[in-house]
Motif scaffolding. Structure first.
Motif, mmCIF file in Angstrom:
data_model
loop_
_atom_site.group_PDB
_atom_site.id
_atom_site.type_symbol
_atom_site.label_atom_id
_atom_site.label_comp_id
_atom_site.label_asym_id
_atom_site.label_seq_id
_atom_site.Cartn_x
_atom_site.Cartn_y
_atom_site.Cartn_z
ATOM 1 N N ILE A 191 1.169 -7.822 9.814
ATOM 2 C CA ILE A 191 2.157 -6.306 9.424
ATOM 3 C C ILE A 191 2.580 -7.100 8.147
ATOM 4 N N GLU A 192 3.143 -8.504 8.354
ATOM 5 C CA GLU A 192 4.238 -8.491 7.148
ATOM 6 C C GLU A 192 3.063 -9.153 5.791
ATOM 7 N N GLU A 193 2.151 -9.387 5.746
ATOM 8 C CA GLU A 193 1.226 -8.928 4.609
ATOM 9 C C GLU A 193 1.003 -8.542 4.134
ATOM 10 N N LEU A 194 0.944 -7.096 5.159
ATOM 11 C CA LEU A 194 0.646 -6.172 4.695
ATOM 12 C C LEU A 194 1.231 -4.759 4.452
ATOM 13 N N ASP A 195 2.488 -5.574 4.968
ATOM 14 C CA ASP A 195 4.252 -4.704 3.790
ATOM 15 C C ASP A 195 4.204 -5.074 2.286
ATOM 16 N N ARG A 196 3.933 -7.027 2.339
ATOM 17 C CA ARG A 196 4.206 -7.053 1.433
ATOM 18 C C ARG A 196 3.560 -7.034 0.162
ATOM 19 N N ALA A 197 2.230 -6.735 0.713
ATOM 20 C CA ALA A 197 1.100 -6.219 -0.349
ATOM 21 C C ALA A 197 1.182 -4.374 -0.772
ATOM 22 N N SER A 198 1.956 -3.511 0.287
ATOM 23 C CA SER A 198 2.702 -2.527 -0.558
ATOM 24 C C SER A 198 3.149 -2.431 -1.094
ATOM 25 N N TYR A 199 4.619 -3.457 -1.628
ATOM 26 C CA TYR A 199 4.820 -3.637 -1.671
ATOM 27 C C TYR A 199 4.609 -3.796 -3.382
ATOM 28 N N TYR A 200 3.954 -4.812 -3.662
ATOM 29 C CA TYR A 200 2.806 -5.156 -5.100
ATOM 30 C C TYR A 200 2.411 -4.284 -5.625
ATOM 31 N N ILE A 201 1.823 -3.363 -4.871
ATOM 32 C CA ILE A 201 0.707 -2.372 -4.779
ATOM 33 C C ILE A 201 1.375 -0.877 -5.587
ATOM 34 N N GLU A 202 2.632 -0.540 -5.148
ATOM 35 C CA GLU A 202 3.555 -0.085 -5.884
ATOM 36 C C GLU A 202 4.513 -0.189 -7.418
#
Ligand SMILES: [Zn+2]
Length: 406
Positions: free
Chosen positions: A366-377
């Motif tokens: 979950i943390e990795e996915l959140d971080r990835a979303s942050y970078y995609i943004e």
């Protein structure tokens, strides 16, 4: 747009009506609400409420005239002085103009894009597109708006210095029809330091001027502006409100509406997008990914990364959010078991996810996915990001044996 057209937000509507009725309105308001909360349509409904002739007691209605002498239908009971009008009437001339976004005393300011080098756009240049945006997509975000008006790739929205000068000019004029001049500025986050030009205006505005700023993230708005505004917090919507809105406004099937509402995190825009890209797609994409990570290996992984990198940022974010939601469900399901009411398919997936990974691993994912979303943004390179994410997930769950059959 009346308050009644806005999804949920009953306590904010009440608060706004009371501010007007008790004359406690400051001349600069900051509507602060996350994407999909409806802060912008709410601000427009509020502007309509302020200019509505009936709310202002100028409109001569049947109620005020009393019973007709000519045998017309019996009027509604008269409104007593104590009774409060909580919404614009929707039918007076001021309301009709506001609905069409042509009221001469309600001005809009929003980010614009440069179409030709050296051009200095102002909001009015895009007013036709803006009216269309509000009509069709009032819960949309900055990305949707820029997509609608841009001509080149990578156009960035901006509220320009010229626009600030235009605002100062417009608000120095007398109001035309209403007692108030209202300026609704959407996404003041895009002002940059040009916004300092507006400080004096916000601090000592011309008489009967109301500034309404509508922002998603106050940390990105000039603090000198934020500190001069009365804050109106617009909370994210309830799951139930989203579900009902999808059914009544978007004619979504109730079963899909319920499912989508539960993953949309109070964001009606997100809910609409999720309905568009039916959940099925995400499940099979996710199943392919997990299989590539855990069973089929590097070639399948590379192909999957190629596929997903073509989806575009918005869909990538949605996909990650969807996966995150399933992981959260899986964790809840593990802890609360049958108590948790989820759909059959989701339960099945939750069970599979619980076989692949323990709670700690799921939390790490979950943390990795959140971080990835942050970078995609923030415009990360899609292919590299998903490639790295694939490797990370492999390492997080590698010691578990999995069969993710269809
Ligand atoms: Zn009205």
């Amino acid at each position: 747009m009346q308050f009644t057209n806005i999804i949920g937000q009953s306590s904010v509507k009440q608060q706004l009506a009371e501010l007007v009725q008790h004359n406690r309105l400051s001349h600069a308001l900051l509507f602060l609400g996350k994407e999909g909360s409806g802060a912008l349509p709410l601000a427009i409904a509020f502007a309509q409420y302020i200019v509505c002739e009936k709310v202002n007691g100028k409109h001569s209605t049947a109620q005020q005239q009393g019973p007709s002498l000519f045998g017309d239908a019996e009027p509604e009971p008269a409104i007593s002085a104590a009774e409060v009008i909580n919404d614009a009437c929707g039918v007076c001339s001021a309301c009709l103009k506001t609905i069409q976004l042509v009221h001469p005393d309600i001005h809009f300011s929003y980010p614009t894009v440069t179409k030709k080098a050296g051009e200095k756009p102002i909001a009015t240049d895009f007013i036709t597109e803006w009216r269309e945006f509000i009509k069709l997509n009032s819960y949309g975000n900055l990305f949707d708006w820029i997509e609608q008006i841009k001509e080149k790739e990578n156009s960035q929205g901006k509220i320009t210095a010229e626009e600030c000068n235009e605002i100062i000019r417009k608000l120095s004029l007398k109001s035309f029809e209403s007692e108030y001049k209202i300026l609704i500025m959407w996404m003041p986050e895009m002002l940059g330091t040009e916004g300092n030009k507006l400080l004096k205006l916000i601090e000592e505005p011309p008489p009967n001027t109301l500034f309404i700023l509508v922002a998603e993230n106050d940390a990105l708005v000039l603090q000198t502006i934020v500190s001069r505004c009365q804050l109106i917090k617009v909370p994210s919507l309830d799951t139930k409100e989203i579900e009902e809105a999808l059914i009544s406004r978007n004619k979504t099937e109730p079963a899909i509406a319920r499912q989508v509402a539960s993953v949309s995190e109070g964001n009606y825009r997100e809910a609409l997008q999720l309905v568009q890209h039916a959940e099925e797609d995400w499940q099979s994409l996710l199943r392919e990914w997990l299989n590539a990570i855990l069973k089929t290996g590097p070639v399948a992984q590379t192909k999957w990364v190629e596929d997903v990198s073509r989806l575009g940022r918005e869909k990538q974010k949605q996909f990650l959010r969807y996966f995150n939601h399933l992981l959260e469900q899986a964790i809840h399901y593990r802890i609360r078991g049958e108590e948790l009411v989820i759909g059959e398919k989701e339960r099945d997936f939750a069970e599979r996810l619980n076989k692949i990974a323990g709670i700690e691993q799921q939390q790490a994912i979950i943390e990795e996915l959140d971080r990835a979303s942050y970078y995609i943004e923030r415009n990360a390179h899609g292919k590299m990001l998903f490639h790295a994410l694939t490797i990370k997930l492999y390492h997080i769950i590698q010691d578990k044996i999995v069969f993710l059959e269809n």
